[in-house]
Enzyme design. Sequence first.
Site, PDB file in Angstrom:
ATOM      1  N   ARG A  53      -6.587  33.093 -25.615  1.00 50.12           N
ATOM      2  CA  ARG A  53      -7.721  33.425 -24.643  1.00 50.12           C
ATOM      3  C   ARG A  53      -7.529  32.497 -23.448  1.00 50.12           C
ATOM      4  O   ARG A  53      -6.968  31.565 -23.400  1.00 50.12           O
ATOM      5  CB  ARG A  53      -9.204  33.500 -25.065  1.00 50.12           C
ATOM      6  CG  ARG A  53      -9.598  32.517 -26.260  1.00 50.12           C
ATOM      7  CD  ARG A  53      -9.577  31.237 -25.832  1.00 50.12           C
ATOM      8  NE  ARG A  53     -10.383  30.908 -24.648  1.00 50.12           N
ATOM      9  CZ  ARG A  53     -10.380  29.845 -23.849  1.00 50.12           C
ATOM     10  NH1 ARG A  53      -9.435  28.923 -24.224  1.00 50.12           N
ATOM     11  NH2 ARG A  53     -11.184  29.868 -22.754  1.00 50.12           N
ATOM     12  N   GLY A  54      -8.476  32.946 -22.246  1.00 48.73           N
ATOM     13  CA  GLY A  54      -8.401  32.154 -20.837  1.00 48.73           C
ATOM     14  C   GLY A  54      -7.438  32.825 -20.052  1.00 48.73           C
ATOM     15  O   GLY A  54      -6.287  33.213 -20.617  1.00 48.73           O
ATOM     16  N   ALA A  55      -7.766  32.590 -18.933  1.00 51.48           N
ATOM     17  CA  ALA A  55      -6.978  33.819 -17.886  1.00 51.48           C
ATOM     18  C   ALA A  55      -5.541  33.317 -17.686  1.00 51.48           C
ATOM     19  O   ALA A  55      -4.725  34.490 -17.905  1.00 51.48           O
ATOM     20  CB  ALA A  55      -7.795  33.427 -16.479  1.00 51.48           C
ATOM     21  N   ARG A  90      -7.887  43.105 -22.732  1.00 47.01           N
ATOM     22  CA  ARG A  90      -9.143  42.703 -22.047  1.00 47.01           C
ATOM     23  C   ARG A  90      -9.127  43.058 -20.577  1.00 47.01           C
ATOM     24  O   ARG A  90      -8.213  42.865 -19.746  1.00 47.01           O
ATOM     25  CB  ARG A  90      -8.935  41.210 -22.237  1.00 47.01           C
ATOM     26  CG  ARG A  90      -9.111  40.983 -23.680  1.00 47.01           C
ATOM     27  CD  ARG A  90      -9.334  39.209 -24.134  1.00 47.01           C
ATOM     28  NE  ARG A  90     -10.955  39.122 -23.602  1.00 47.01           N
ATOM     29  CZ  ARG A  90     -11.327  37.683 -23.432  1.00 47.01           C
ATOM     30  NH1 ARG A  90     -10.526  36.749 -23.704  1.00 47.01           N
ATOM     31  NH2 ARG A  90     -12.649  37.591 -23.262  1.00 47.01           N
ATOM     32  N   ASP A 230     -12.002  33.833 -14.168  1.00 47.60           N
ATOM     33  CA  ASP A 230     -11.135  34.739 -14.496  1.00 47.60           C
ATOM     34  C   ASP A 230     -10.734  35.882 -13.578  1.00 47.60           C
ATOM     35  O   ASP A 230      -9.540  36.518 -13.662  1.00 47.60           O
ATOM     36  CB  ASP A 230     -11.980  35.583 -15.646  1.00 47.60           C
ATOM     37  CG  ASP A 230     -12.165  34.661 -17.004  1.00 47.60           C
ATOM     38  OD1 ASP A 230     -11.411  34.664 -17.980  1.00 47.60           O
ATOM     39  OD2 ASP A 230     -13.168  33.903 -16.940  1.00 47.60           O
ATOM     40  N   LYS A 241     -16.786  32.960 -17.375  1.00 49.52           N
ATOM     41  CA  LYS A 241     -17.437  33.013 -18.374  1.00 49.52           C
ATOM     42  C   LYS A 241     -19.047  33.125 -18.347  1.00 49.52           C
ATOM     43  O   LYS A 241     -19.626  32.544 -17.339  1.00 49.52           O
ATOM     44  CB  LYS A 241     -17.291  31.773 -19.230  1.00 49.52           C
ATOM     45  CG  LYS A 241     -17.835  31.798 -20.891  1.00 49.52           C
ATOM     46  CD  LYS A 241     -17.433  33.215 -21.675  1.00 49.52           C
ATOM     47  CE  LYS A 241     -16.203  33.244 -21.664  1.00 49.52           C
ATOM     48  NZ  LYS A 241     -15.994  34.773 -22.478  1.00 49.52           N
TER      49      LYS A 241
HETATM   50  O1  MRU Z   1     -13.367  35.079 -23.097  1.00 46.29           O
HETATM   51  P1  MRU Z   1     -12.449  33.737 -22.818  1.00 46.29           P
HETATM   52  O2  MRU Z   1     -12.555  32.778 -23.682  1.00 46.29           O
HETATM   53  O3  MRU Z   1     -11.130  34.268 -22.457  1.00 46.29           O
HETATM   54  O4  MRU Z   1     -12.706  33.410 -21.172  1.00 46.29           O
HETATM   55  C1  MRU Z   1     -12.047  33.101 -20.410  1.00 46.29           C
HETATM   56  C2  MRU Z   1     -12.164  31.577 -20.042  1.00 46.29           C
HETATM   57  O5  MRU Z   1     -11.746  30.703 -20.549  1.00 46.29           O
HETATM   58  C3  MRU Z   1     -13.397  31.167 -19.092  1.00 46.29           C
HETATM   59  O6  MRU Z   1     -13.913  32.065 -18.348  1.00 46.29           O
HETATM   60  C4  MRU Z   1     -12.636  30.173 -18.217  1.00 46.29           C
HETATM   61  O7  MRU Z   1     -13.582  29.468 -17.756  1.00 46.29           O
HETATM   62  C5  MRU Z   1     -11.860  30.643 -17.164  1.00 46.29           C
HETATM   63  S1  MRU Z   1     -10.379  31.293 -17.560  1.00 46.29           S
HETATM   64  C6  MRU Z   1      -9.542  29.847 -17.371  1.00 46.29           C
END
Ligand code: MRU
Length: 343
Positions: A53-55, A90, A230, A241
């Site tokens: 997960r994470g962008a 997603r 994101d 988030k």
């Molecule tokens: O739902 P997730 O864990 O994939 O959320 C995304 C994120 O990790 C956050 O929003 C983050 O702050 C930005 S993505 C690097």
Amino acid sequence: MIIEGKHYRTVWFDQDTNVVSMINQIKLPFEFEIVHFSDYRQTAEAIRNMTVRGAGAIGATAGYAMAQAFVETEDWELRQEARDFIENTRPTAVNLFYATAKVFEAGRASVSEAIGMAQMIADEDADGCQRIGEYGNTLIQHKQRILTHCNAGWLAFVDYGSALSPVYAAHNAGKQPFVYVDETRPRGQGARLTAYELFQNEVEHRIIADNAAAFYMAKGDINMVITGADRITANGDVANKIGTMEKAILAKEFGIPFYVAAPFSTIDFAMESGALIPIEERDDEELLYHEGPDEQNTIHKVRMASPGSLGLNPAFDVTPAKYIKAFITDKGILKPDELKQFQ
Ligand code: MRU
């Protein structure tokens, strides 16, 4: 990133075997496990169920999944079907769509071009995040106290991270930064993943409840806020988030600079404003239950909400550009209205 003396990327691809490997983020911080996926469907499923997960990390993974699909089939209808499948995992982080589009286009020339593009996207993600660290470090003074939300560290990217990359750079430069880590309900990416990263890197930090930020801001304990993103729209609005927007509003009230760190692959110049960003709604189980190990290290899931009640679980919110002091990007530190000149 170094874990117990060994360098890891969050996700990587072996083009000889067509296998994508990644750190299993569902098991962190209680168990460090590497998992392997040998076809695009499995890899896409790992995005959907948040093994990764994470962008930036899901962008790189989506690129790899797209490359796997090119290896798996020469049929263009099936390749398109694979792209749709990956893109339906997603909806909010634009890096995912950026990567599938780039690999798909490269694949029109050959399979090896598709693979090369997927590798390049991952390498660029890591390099870009390293540069974000260097630029962001120039904003951090000795012993500054920084609030962050969610996990925008190296686990959320291929390496280094976005919001945490400047923190690591400052730490390595001996500035001794201190990080307030929002727990980040409902999934707890702050308490679980950001805290894990900072602990591994010996950066001083404390986990705080999501609703404790105003308390510390009012006391003057927080010098700056850095979050990830994101999706950033052309006007500088930011999807991140859930809970990010309220931190930005608080920061403005208390006169604390609010920075958003992100590589350019997170900017969606085709989308004019944040009102248009699709916001993922996740299962309310994430909200109603908690998960963690007992003393024997067996994971249990416990209900923490009143039985019978349902929840609402939007995964992201949109922070208007007016709350953002600047973006820390791989091309430098830019004000929201300066982004467009790079389009
Ligand atoms: O739902 P997730 O864990 O994939 O959320 C995304 C994120 O990790 C956050 O929003 C983050 O702050 C930005 S993505 C690097």
